[in-house]
Design an enzyme around this catalytic site. Structure first.
Site, PDB file in Angstrom:
ATOM      1  N   ASP A   1       0.833  -1.198   0.000  1.00  0.00           N
ATOM      2  CA  ASP A   1       0.000   0.000   0.000  1.00  0.00           C
ATOM      3  C   ASP A   1       0.870   1.251   0.000  1.00  0.00           C
ATOM      4  O   ASP A   1       2.108   1.175   0.020  1.00  0.00           O
ATOM      5  CB  ASP A   1      -0.955  -0.003   1.193  1.00  0.00           C
TER       6      ASP A   1
ATOM      7  N   ASP B   1      -0.891   4.849 -20.070  1.00  0.00           N
ATOM      8  CA  ASP B   1      -0.939   3.423 -20.383  1.00  0.00           C
ATOM      9  C   ASP B   1      -1.533   3.180 -21.776  1.00  0.00           C
ATOM     10  O   ASP B   1      -2.445   3.878 -22.211  1.00  0.00           O
ATOM     11  CB  ASP B   1      -1.797   2.722 -19.321  1.00  0.00           C
TER      12      ASP B   1
ATOM     13  N   GLU C   1       3.221   5.119 -23.054  1.00  0.00           N
ATOM     14  CA  GLU C   1       3.600   3.727 -23.289  1.00  0.00           C
ATOM     15  C   GLU C   1       3.390   3.441 -24.776  1.00  0.00           C
ATOM     16  O   GLU C   1       2.281   3.144 -25.217  1.00  0.00           O
ATOM     17  CB  GLU C   1       2.764   2.768 -22.445  1.00  0.00           C
TER      18      GLU C   1
ATOM     19  N   HIS D   1       7.057  -3.509 -15.237  1.00  0.00           N
ATOM     20  CA  HIS D   1       6.018  -4.410 -14.744  1.00  0.00           C
ATOM     21  C   HIS D   1       5.440  -5.325 -15.830  1.00  0.00           C
ATOM     22  O   HIS D   1       4.713  -6.264 -15.502  1.00  0.00           O
ATOM     23  CB  HIS D   1       4.896  -3.603 -14.098  1.00  0.00           C
ATOM     24  N   ASP D   2       5.748  -5.048 -17.104  1.00  0.00           N
ATOM     25  CA  ASP D   2       5.232  -5.877 -18.201  1.00  0.00           C
ATOM     26  C   ASP D   2       6.290  -6.791 -18.804  1.00  0.00           C
ATOM     27  O   ASP D   2       6.034  -7.436 -19.831  1.00  0.00           O
ATOM     28  CB  ASP D   2       4.669  -4.986 -19.317  1.00  0.00           C
TER      29      ASP D   2
END
Length: 636
Positions: free
Chosen positions: A244, A418, A444, A508-509
């Site tokens: 968090d 994104d 992106e 993260h991808d």
């Protein structure tokens, strides 16, 4: 034979000139929608929607000269151009794409070309770059001719692709320039181009960006700081690890020790998943992350430490559970939000879909069963959970602008957008004009970013650079000479935008770069390159401690939970990362200096970054045998 049509060239302030290219394909009976896909949008639906005219789908786009790969998506089905006999397998390691595609060759003629524009005449940090392009092999020597008192400057052969070669000269100063070119052709002829008189293009990137090293965090995987069970609704069975925003505040000392001074957070708005790329409320911080109060505290603590913050904006699609889409699902054609999404028919989902959705089965079982049904709306990669927004709608554009402005006013310093390549470029240009000048906008765009920069974004996530890094450092497919040509070709395509690109070894991808190269020394050599090359470097959380993911794990391969037990850290990676970040932050030459290749041969690269009197020399001797990998960075 229809094929693609080139309706001439027109002057362009970015690329000197661009072609107006119409792509079309037979419509066929019963088809609902069509998109143009290509290396200009990472073969992604959404950005170049085609219109139906008679028995054909059509769209026209502006493209710089070069070789472009393309296809179509008809009702979500990937289709190469059936009327173009030229096809090639197009492969990109960076976003795991390999398919047979059609080929479009955009060529304005045989004569060398230059026009004052953002990529042919520009200034960075007090120097001016002048470029000239010519058909590959047509020019043996190019010279920049200045007024008599200043003489002539030889132009370096910079890069070459399948059609063109690029020549470059770099001059001191950044004011108005008068110049021409003397060109020696392959046939031995001496020709002149010019004269030209122009003020070099000056990039409009916020100045604070160049001084930053980014740290990317996926909040769920970083650290937990709140007691008790997270509040809010989510898919049960989703792989949530419980991190968090309070956990990020708790670990800000780690960011300070590491030396990073900018933070990119993956989505933090209300959502049903741990990754939050399916937003249900764009104006609320997810309660599972702590809500508005904790976000406000995080912003306050970041500003104390001069750590800039950019947020992740998901505006290609929303969640199925966003109230607007729920209204469409419930009210159908009577919904006032029916134009907010790309609806292909009513009802948008069958009754069986809704019965499964509201059943007592687990979320995972429900998700999989609903996935097998048909629905009447476009979505992100045909995922039912993520219905695509209708970007032609003025209301959608007003909504996106409102969200972006709202969070900038509440402490964010910019946005990472994104699936930016799946949204029409003109929408992003509209947003760029509406945003404050100091807000850093990075899109992106997973392939060639030229349709998107510099007018839509200051920079993009640098997937073309990542592609080169993978081919040289991870796969060993190219040698240092080919690597250099790729770097210089990217520089010729992007001009000053290259200095504002968001550079990475992983995110993260992707899979973790350490997993791909399999060895600490090889990883650190690649990191040394990243920290000493043009563009804004970034670290994905955990890279600095040698965090491993899993190979072949798809989009979630690198999303491991951060390890806070220092006894489990790779201390050599940690200490080396800190040294490289310190070096980057204190060196203006590394931030904005000229890139000067010295030797790129075999698997050795030597280059310098030069700004005024500061000169940084970088030597990387790379090997597929880890023990032979070394790097040295020499500073004044």
């Amino acid at each position: 034979m229809k094929v693609y049509k080139i309706f001439g060239f027109k002057p362009d302030r970015k690329f000197g000139r661009v072609a107006i290219v119409e792509f079309s394909i037979p419509a066929g009976p019963g088809r609902k929608y069509a998109y143009l896909l290509g290396s200009f949008n990472a073969f992604n639906e959404g950005s170049f929607r085609m219109r139906k005219e008679g028995d054909r789908w059509r769209t026209a786009v502006k493209l710089p000269e070069g070789i472009w790969h393309y296809a179509f998506s008809i009702d979500g089905e990937f289709t190469p151009d059936p009327e173009n006999p030229r096809r090639e397998v197009y492969r990109r390691l960076s976003y795991k794409f390999e398919r047979e595609t059609s080929v479009a060759v955009i060529d304005g003629g045989d004569w060398p070309f230059h026009a004052p524009s953002a990529t042919y005449l520009y200034t960075v940090a007090g120097r001016t770059h002048v470029l000239l392009s010519a058909k590959a092999g047509a020019v043996t020597k190019a010279t920049l001719v200045l007024p008599e008192s200043e003489g002539m400057v030889g132009m370096r052969r910079k890069a070459r692709d399948g059609l063109f070669e690029y020549f470059e000269a770099v001059l001191p100063g950044d004011g108005e320039l008068e110049y021409s070119f003397e060109i020696q052709t392959r046939k031995g002829q001496i020709k002149r181009m010019g004269p030209f008189r122009a003020v070099p293009y000056r990039p409009e990137t916020p100045r604070w960006v160049y001084e930053r090293v980014f740290y990317q965090i996926m909040p769920d995987r970083f650290e937990r700081g709140l007691p008790g069970t997270p509040r809010g609704r989510a898919f049960r069975g989703e792989e949530s690890h419980g991190g968090d925003l309070a956990g990020i505040i708790k670990r800000l000392g780690h960011l300070e020790e590491l030396g990073v001074n900018a933070l990119y957070l993956t989505p933090i708005f209300e959502s049903m998943t741990y990754h939050r790329y399916d937003v249900t409320d764009y104006f609320s911080i997810d309660r599972k992350l702590g809500g508005w109060g904790v976000f406000r505290e995080l912003v306050r603590e970041l500003k104390k430490r001069d750590i800039r913050l950019i947020l992740d904006g998901v505006f290609h699609h929303t969640s199925f559970f966003h109230p607007y889409f729920q209204d469409v699902a419930r009210a159908g054609e009577r919904s006032k939000y029916r134009g907010f999404y790309r609806i292909t028919g009513f009802p948008v989902v069958p009754e069986q879909f809704l019965r499964i959705l509201h059943s007592e089965e687990s979320w995972i079982e429900r998700y999989q069963r609903m996935k097998s049904l048909d629905w009447n709306y476009e979505s992100f990669y045909s995922v039912w959970l993520m219905p695509r927004l209708n970007h032609d709608s003025p209301e959608v554009r007003k909504f996106i602008r409102g969200v972006m402005e709202y969070w900038l006013e509440r402490g964010a310093d910019g946005w990472r957008l994104d699936v930016a390549h799946g949204v029409p470029p003109e929408l992003w240009r509209e947003m760029r004009k509406a945003m404050p000048e100091e807000a850093y906008l990075v899109g992106e765009v997973m392939d060639d970013p030229r349709p998107w920069v510099p007018d839509a974004f200051h920079g993009t996530m640098n997937y073309p650079l990542y592609e080169l890094i993978l081919r040289f450092f991870a796969e060993g497919e190219i040698d240092a000479g080919e690597f250099l040509n790729g770097l210089e070709l990217l520089s010729a395509h992007l001009g000053p935008v290259e200095y504002a690109m968001y550079n990475f070894l992983d995110n993260h991808d992707t899979e973790r770069f350490l997993d791909l190269v399999g060895d600490r020394r090889r990883y650190l050599c690649a990191l040394a390159f990243l920290m000493t090359y043009k563009g804004i470097p970034s670290i994905f959380y955990g890279d600095e401690i040698g965090l491993r993911g899993r190979l072949g794990g798809g989009l979630s391969a690198g999303r491991a939970s951060m390890v806070w037990d220092r006894g489990k850290w790779d201390t050599e990676i940690f200490e080396t990362t800190k040294r490289l970040i310190r070096l980057r932050r204190r060196s203006r030459a590394l931030q904005l200096g000229e890139f000067v290749p010295v030797r790129f041969q075999g698997r050795t690269m030597i280059y310098e970054r030069v700004l005024g009197d500061e000169r940084v020399r970088v030597e990387i001797r790379y090997s597929m045998e880890p023990e032979d990998c070394v790097f040295h960075v020499t500073t004044p």
